[in-house]
Scaffold this active site. Structure first.
Site, short mmCIF file in Angstrom:
data_model
loop_
_atom_site.label_atom_id
_atom_site.label_comp_id
_atom_site.label_asym_id
_atom_site.label_seq_id
_atom_site.Cartn_x
_atom_site.Cartn_y
_atom_site.Cartn_z
CE1 TYR A 334 31.49 2.27 23.08
CE2 TYR A 334 30.13 4.03 23.97
CZ TYR A 334 30.26 2.73 23.50
OH TYR A 334 29.17 1.92 23.48
CB CYS A 361 35.69 2.50 44.78
SG CYS A 361 37.20 2.09 45.64
#
Length: 443
Positions: A334, A361
């Site tokens: 968001y 990662c």
């Protein structure tokens, strides 16, 4: 960082929450660590209850457990006299394992499975919030098979677009949730549900979105739901015993967020009900609401340990912590913003601007951009505020990172309510097929 609830800086210059020094919490429980201010949650719950009592209306305040669902939270909610919303068999099971009274459980969701419905019927929960025509027929058939009559609300979309992020706006016509008033499906659903022999239609449910800072959207929703109620009364002779106006009440994450007091939201809703529902039935309907974020959001703080850093001259300095999107995916989902401080050096002035990176990662694993902090060193503790809602509940094992522990703190006492996942937990459900244990030779 704005200090919420019982948070303060103690004489050692450390962040303290619920009377517990965060430096000591790190020593005892490790990091990342979700720290929950129990006193603040109870205070918020009482603010809702007191505001509704002052209105004189009959009401239920139900905690939307999707925000943060663990057994200890269910117990707290029960102790404060609130009801409980669930949206899955997992949340229902958690509530049942905590001993939460089934008659105060409401089951939401746009795609409840037959197994979930059966579980809820067997538990004899208080109410289903029915979302679509398929569910009306399925619930009727399954309740009839068990010779039960179940209480339901129909979720309707009032056509109100709240001022919030598009992913958490739910009251507009174009929504995956509920029956639309504007296109006639809501009226059709009322007519159908009222004729089902094993469904007891209590009324309707409306939810316009989340993280809302004004009352106008709620006022408009009340007016439109009341107009719909009037139409139903005139054409079908039915009145709503219950009107559920959802949740979505905002909290302060960062400077510039301007949430209202709980009492202001409640007064806007209850005044609207008194004005618009007058004369529709002999009595005003019972009003239900469903706060989630506003009960637990500000009560949560996530504590991290600083690891590595990367300084790109003239561009940016990255500071990495031992968590990230695996325990807080909201910035990635968001673009959510947070405030933070060095919990072990809370009194020191800012000396640099850094960006907080997670350890996953993934380039998008960033928690906070451009944060002013004292000169950051490896081993410092970073406290990120307002992580009580949708952080633990959305946490994942991406990169097979273990999910953090959760502690409740109050009056100088800390209690572990969720253990940190172990490496054994990570592989607990993994299986290797027997055929793969045979030696194979490839050329």
């Amino acid at each position: 960082m704005y200090l919420h609830g019982t948070s303060k800086i103690n004489a050692l210059g450390h962040l303290e929450i619920g009377g517990c020094d965060t430096v000591e919490l790190k020593k005892e429980y490790g990091t990342p660590l979700y720290i929950v201010d129990e006193h603040l949650i109870r205070q918020r719950a009482r603010e809702y209850m007191d505001a509704f009592k002052a209105s004189g209306l009959t009401f239920q305040v139900a905690y939307a457990s999707k925000a943060f669902s663990v057994k200890a939270m269910c117990t707290l909610v029960e102790q404060e006299g609130l009801s409980l919303d669930v949206v899955s068999d997992g949340e229902l099971y958690t509530a049942m394992q905590a001993g939460f009274p089934a008659e105060r459980i409401h089951f939401h969701g746009n795609n409840k499975t037959p197994d979930e419905i059966e579980m809820a019927l067997d538990a004899k929960i208080g109410c289903f919030v029915v979302d679509n025509f398929t569910e009306i027929h399925l619930l009727q058939a399954m309740a009839a098979e068990k010779n039960q009559t179940v209480k339901i609300l129909l979720r309707i979309t009032p056509g109100v677009e709240a001022h919030t992020h598009e992913y958490i706006s739910t009251g507009q016509t174009d929504s995956k949730f509920g029956f639309d008033i504007g296109n006639g499906s809501a009226f059709e659903a009322i007519e159908l549900a009222s004729k089902q022999s094993h469904l007891q239609l209590l009324g309707v449910h409306s939810h316009i979105g989340s993280q809302i800072f004004e009352v106008e959207g709620f006022q408009m929703a009340v007016e439109r739901v009341a107009g719909f109620a009037r139409e139903v009364k005139e054409k079908l002779g039915l009145t709503f015993q219950v009107v559920n106006l959802g949740g979505g009440f905002g909290i302060r994450y960062v400077e510039g967020d301007t949430p209202l007091e709980v009492s202001q939201y409640v007064k806007a809703i209850t005044d609207g009900v008194k004005n618009h529902f007058a004369g529709i039935g002999e009595e005003l309907p019972e009003i239900w609401v469903e706060p989630g974020r506003s009960l637990v959001g500000e009560a949560g703080t996530t504590l991290y340990t600083v690891g590595t850093s990367k300084d790109i001259p003239g561009v940016r300095k990255y500071v990495a912590v031992d968590g990230g999107m695996s325990d807080n995916p909201r910035p990635a989902l968001y673009e959510s913003q947070y405030e933070a401080m060095l919990a072990n050096r809370a009194n020191e002035p800012a000396a640099e601007t850094v960006s907080i990176a997670g350890k996953a990662c993934e380039s998008g694993d960033m928690l906070i951009w451009d944060l002013a902090l004292p000169k950051v060193e490896t081993g410092d503790l970073l406290a990120v505020a307002c992580t009580g809602a949708y952080n633990y509940s959305m946490a994942s094992n991406y990169n097979r990172i273990r999910r953090p522990a959760v502690v409740f703190v109050q009056d100088g006492q800390s209690d572990l309510v969720v253990r940190r996942e172990s490496h054994e937990d990570i592989v607990r459900n993994d299986l290797i097929p027997a055929r793969m244990n045979k030696q194979t030779v490839t050329s």
